[in-house]
Design a protein around this motif. Sequence first.
Motif, PDB file in Angstrom:
ATOM      1  N   UNK A 111       0.757  -1.132  -0.178  1.00  0.00           N
ATOM      2  CA  UNK A 111      -0.042  -0.102   0.029  1.00  0.00           C
ATOM      3  C   UNK A 111       0.811   1.310  -0.169  1.00  0.00           C
ATOM      4  N   UNK A 112       2.027   1.291   0.533  1.00  0.00           N
ATOM      5  CA  UNK A 112       2.903   2.438   0.792  1.00  0.00           C
ATOM      6  C   UNK A 112       3.799   2.598  -0.722  1.00  0.00           C
ATOM      7  N   UNK A 113       3.801   1.736  -1.464  1.00  0.00           N
ATOM      8  CA  UNK A 113       4.789   1.887  -2.606  1.00  0.00           C
ATOM      9  C   UNK A 113       3.979   3.016  -3.791  1.00  0.00           C
ATOM     10  N   UNK A 114       5.076   3.445  -4.557  1.00  0.00           N
ATOM     11  CA  UNK A 114       4.677   4.641  -5.235  1.00  0.00           C
ATOM     12  C   UNK A 114       3.751   4.294  -6.384  1.00  0.00           C
ATOM     13  N   UNK A 115       2.908   5.176  -6.974  1.00  0.00           N
ATOM     14  CA  UNK A 115       2.052   4.636  -7.963  1.00  0.00           C
ATOM     15  C   UNK A 115       2.604   4.308  -9.281  1.00  0.00           C
ATOM     16  N   UNK A 116       2.121   3.367  -9.919  1.00  0.00           N
ATOM     17  CA  UNK A 116       2.979   2.393 -11.130  1.00  0.00           C
ATOM     18  C   UNK A 116       3.279   3.495 -12.120  1.00  0.00           C
ATOM     19  N   UNK A 117       4.336   3.239 -12.882  1.00  0.00           N
ATOM     20  CA  UNK A 117       4.692   4.379 -14.093  1.00  0.00           C
ATOM     21  C   UNK A 117       3.516   3.888 -15.132  1.00  0.00           C
ATOM     22  N   UNK A 118       3.479   5.061 -15.867  1.00  0.00           N
ATOM     23  CA  UNK A 118       2.871   5.249 -16.959  1.00  0.00           C
ATOM     24  C   UNK A 118       3.558   4.662 -18.081  1.00  0.00           C
ATOM     25  N   UNK A 119       3.093   3.416 -18.917  1.00  0.00           N
ATOM     26  CA  UNK A 119       3.720   2.957 -19.912  1.00  0.00           C
ATOM     27  C   UNK A 119       4.177   3.851 -21.208  1.00  0.00           C
ATOM     28  N   UNK A 120       3.277   4.967 -21.331  1.00  0.00           N
ATOM     29  CA  UNK A 120       3.514   6.003 -22.398  1.00  0.00           C
ATOM     30  C   UNK A 120       4.561   6.986 -21.911  1.00  0.00           C
ATOM     31  N   UNK A 121       5.143   7.017 -20.837  1.00  0.00           N
ATOM     32  CA  UNK A 121       6.215   8.069 -20.254  1.00  0.00           C
ATOM     33  C   UNK A 121       7.431   8.278 -21.440  1.00  0.00           C
ATOM     34  N   UNK A 180      11.083  -6.334 -20.843  1.00  0.00           N
ATOM     35  CA  UNK A 180      10.924  -5.836 -19.475  1.00  0.00           C
ATOM     36  C   UNK A 180      10.611  -4.478 -19.326  1.00  0.00           C
ATOM     37  N   UNK A 181      11.243  -3.641 -20.174  1.00  0.00           N
ATOM     38  CA  UNK A 181      10.952  -2.128 -20.186  1.00  0.00           C
ATOM     39  C   UNK A 181       9.771  -1.502 -19.630  1.00  0.00           C
ATOM     40  N   UNK A 182       9.618  -0.870 -18.668  1.00  0.00           N
ATOM     41  CA  UNK A 182       8.262  -0.366 -18.228  1.00  0.00           C
ATOM     42  C   UNK A 182       7.748   0.724 -19.130  1.00  0.00           C
ATOM     43  N   UNK A 183       8.651   1.507 -19.509  1.00  0.00           N
ATOM     44  CA  UNK A 183       8.027   2.752 -20.334  1.00  0.00           C
ATOM     45  C   UNK A 183       8.397   3.012 -21.578  1.00  0.00           C
TER      46      UNK A 183
END
Length: 350
Positions: A228-238, A318-321
């Motif tokens: 619950x305290x983790x940062x918000x997920x990254x936007x894959x379109x970044x 595996x690249x998030x964005x």
Amino acid sequence: ARFPPRRMIATPMTATAPTRAIASSTSIRRAIRPARVLGAPARRCRHTTLATSDSSDPAEGKGKEGAEEGDGISLDDLRILQQRVESIREREAKMDVLQLLVLDASVPGQVLPLQFDAGGDPRRPLNGGTYVGEDVNLGDRFGMLGQAPSNGQILPNGVEVTVTRVLLKPDGSSMVELTAGRRFKVHGQPFEDPDNDDAPSGRVVWIDPDLGAGEQTVEGADPALVHPEAPAPKDPSTYDDESRRLCLELPSLVATWRALVRDTGRERQPNQLELIEKHLGLMPGVDEPARLACWVAGLINPIPALGVAYEIRPAMLMATTVGDMIGLAHKGISLSIKGLRKSSGDVDAE
């Protein structure tokens, strides 16, 4: 974990070095793990049993304050959790299921010909307890996962592959050609599909070809519930200004790289670069950065290998964005150019 080396029965036909196989006793269900991308430690949950209507528990009816005094969870919380679980099950029921193969981290467009020896296991086994199957036909679809170069860990992201050629030879050996298509990530854990002879399979989430992979879904959990305290997920379109700058440099880097490969005689078969680009298709423009990044990864890490670049395909999958993808492609091809220049005796190569 380190696994003892095993001879892999199926290998790319023109590969220069064998891929280290996961021991046959290690199934894909136990081997696949999500990479740790959330910094918070995992939490343990206690099992909670919902009271039945005939319960004699005197605390029954007081659940709105707490199912049990001091346990920190109310019946309302349990109902919400149950609704979320049902929602996950409904989503999973709508997902595509693919039989999984563990062999090579590939990018869209790459072609992987597999050679199987005569007299071997008719199921045509690969790594991690996966197999192509005895009765394989043109058009059959699989989900192919690669392995991390550093430790052999099976990646949770891969590509859909389609059987585009099957060749049965007079000596009893065979060749099966797989062509890579859409990227995906495994949702939940792999399982043995009872509708497909218990073949190792997985539910897959398709990755938009114009986006990064986003957050992992291999455990099928909502990260907010686990951490619950983790940062918000990254936007894959970044895709920031620096990423745009790097992307604009890629076409000229590709032209430089092509010339160096040819001038230094690094092609391992006649017209290899033409074959590689025929498989990958036309180079996407800079207005399609995610597709361009995958294309560059396939160019410098081709099948069969050229041996002139670091392996970036597992990281690319595996690249998030989008920005992460462009950064990988730019660094990969830049380092390859540097190495090619040094091998050619260019004293000015940094």
